[in-house]
Design an enzyme around this catalytic site. Sequence first.
Site, PDB file in Angstrom:
ATOM      1  N   HIS A   7       0.866  -1.180   0.000  1.00 19.51           N
ATOM      2  CA  HIS A   7       0.000   0.000   0.000  1.00 19.51           C
ATOM      3  C   HIS A   7       0.900   1.227   0.000  1.00 19.51           C
ATOM      4  CE1 HIS A   7      -3.152   2.812   0.884  1.00 19.51           C
ATOM      5  NE2 HIS A   7      -4.056   1.852   0.890  1.00 19.51           N
ATOM      6  N   ARG A  55      -2.627   0.441  -7.585  1.00 19.48           N
ATOM      7  CA  ARG A  55      -1.697   0.447  -6.465  1.00 19.48           C
ATOM      8  C   ARG A  55      -0.281  -0.012  -6.811  1.00 19.48           C
ATOM      9  NH1 ARG A  55      -4.798  -1.888  -1.392  1.00 19.48           N
ATOM     10  NH2 ARG A  55      -6.098  -0.047  -1.609  1.00 19.48           N
TER      11      ARG A  55
HETATM   12  C1  SIN Z   1      -7.530   1.545   1.769  1.00 23.60           C
HETATM   13  O1  SIN Z   1      -8.483   1.938   2.442  1.00 23.60           O
HETATM   14  O2  SIN Z   1      -6.759   2.281   1.144  1.00 23.60           O
HETATM   15  C2  SIN Z   1      -7.301   0.084   1.692  1.00 23.60           C
HETATM   16  C3  SIN Z   1      -8.227  -0.505   0.744  1.00 23.60           C
HETATM   17  C4  SIN Z   1      -7.798  -1.885   0.386  1.00 23.60           C
HETATM   18  O3  SIN Z   1      -6.713  -2.320   0.738  1.00 23.60           O
HETATM   19  O4  SIN Z   1      -8.582  -2.541  -0.301  1.00 23.60           O
END
Ligand code: SIN
Length: 528
Positions: free
Chosen positions: A241, A288
């Site tokens: 992330h 991402r």
């Molecule tokens: C987030 O809220 O950015 C995480 C969402 C996810 O990992 O699906």
Amino acid sequence: MNHLYDFLVIGSGLAGLAYALKVAEYGKVAIVTKTSLDHTNTSYAQGGIATVMYEPDHIDKHIKDTIIAGDGLCNREIVEMVVRDGPRQIEQLINWGMDFDRDSAGRFDLAREGGHSEKRILHHKDNTGFEIQNTLSKIVRSHPNIDIYENFFAIEIITQHHMGKLIKRYFPDIECYGAYVLDPETGIIHKFLSRITMMATGGIGNLYHITTNPLIATGDGVAMVYRAKGIIDHMEFVQFHPTSLYNPGERPNFLITEAVRGSGAVFRNHKGEDFMKRYDERGSLAPRDIVARAVDNEMKTSGDEFVFLDCRHLGDIDLEQHFPTIFEKCKSLGIDMANDLIPVVPAAHYMCGGIRVDVNGCTSIQRLYAAGETIYSGLHGANRLASNSLLESMVYADRSALHSLQAVNDYGIQEKIPDWNDEGTAHTEEMVLITQNFKEVQQIFSYYVGIVRSNLRLKRAMDRLAIIYNETEELFVKSKLSIKLCELRNMINVGYLIIKEAQQRKESRGLHYTLDYQHKNPINNSDT
Ligand code: SIN
Ligand code: FAD
């Protein structure tokens, strides 16, 4: 000690609890969970659940976005099935009591996240997962057919192997009879014997030093199924992330949900540049894998330890109202979201691969189902689209429950299972042997098997891991079991699978980006 159940559920996140609630109407259920019922990745989920609700959004757009993010490796049939089922699963959550935010007209207040072409994330402020977990936990705790075993750690699933039969991977007739489970308080290893077992043990984030995942995420389910000769797939695709809060010393790293970027926040480097446009025309809301790589590159080329998220231009949004948890967290560190830049760093976040399941949640082992982050279903391909995982957990809990209920009467409980054999074992005298190897695994994965890889780094990682593997196996056979030792062993197994599959993938694709193969192999697309 024997415990006999119709259904054994290992794991108490969304996947485990949703499955348990569905099958509990038809038989006795045990939920085994290694810490407290609510200590799960599910509880940490912020952004929400992706589902098509209103025009101009359309099921076809969600399918397309999922497949684009998956970079050529999604299974289209599975994507269609999961996305189409979304609205029904939201209805189920609402029927259980889940409260999603709505606007003044009573319509769902949908957010947007990276890779989504429309606003489609249903949420409860910025703590959606916490609310979901709470909602389901309450019902499960009062259900007369469900027994909950908190602080019980599943060590191995039980198969014919434990009855002295030789089994090999790809044998079609391996059967699961339940699991050996450690009660760390007494040291007793219990036998949970069941007609059907559900593996819902979540992710693997703790293989990495920097992660958004709570401490429970050590890949136990994948490792147990792998050791039981089940089939595991796509482990090279670990998602990072891009925006965890940079706050050295804090573990897990606190997440700044992508929904903040969905509301207009942008990245900036230390020179103040909105650098994402240089990498992708979708800028800060690109999928991402692309964003995490760009952030990694900015940090590596500048030598900086973090970049920034900038919300200062979002004057028309009440950040405290929309993102209360994040607002408070930032404030506690002296950061005013509305007026200050937020320092962020990529963190290991999600495992796209896992235990291979079919469309009904059946694993390659008979009587064993799996759901949630621990599975590879074909939905995410090489990169998961944001907020598709809570959806996948719901859909696969549901499908597995339906299939289990059709099959359960075909299976008896296999009671001729020997006790766990710990003859000749003793308590580990030096915990440092375990804790130090734990840290080493995290270092190996962070430095050699991270966002950017190379053949040399992977080889180095495998060589180092082999040493730790041998040391740990030696310790395992002569030690009284502890959770830390079992987790370390599981992390090594999972780590081996990640490196092995990364070495076999001779291309850069989605989350697997290697300096040795810059381009995707066009022949390898399975979603077209
Ligand atoms: C987030 O809220 O950015 C995480 C969402 C996810 O990992 O699906
Ligand atoms: P979990 O919720 O992790 O539950 C796993 C369970 O298994 C736990 O109860 C654990 O104790 C138990 N367990 C594990 N090993 C053992 C063992 N050996 N013995 C006994 N029990 C065991 N996804 C989205 O779709 N939207 C989001 O907004 C979102 N935000 C996220 C934010 C954060 C910070 C994180 C970390 C993840 C986020 N995700 C999000 C991903 C999502 O939360 C998870 O993929 C999902 O909740 C996984 O659910 P699960 O039931 O499979 O596993």
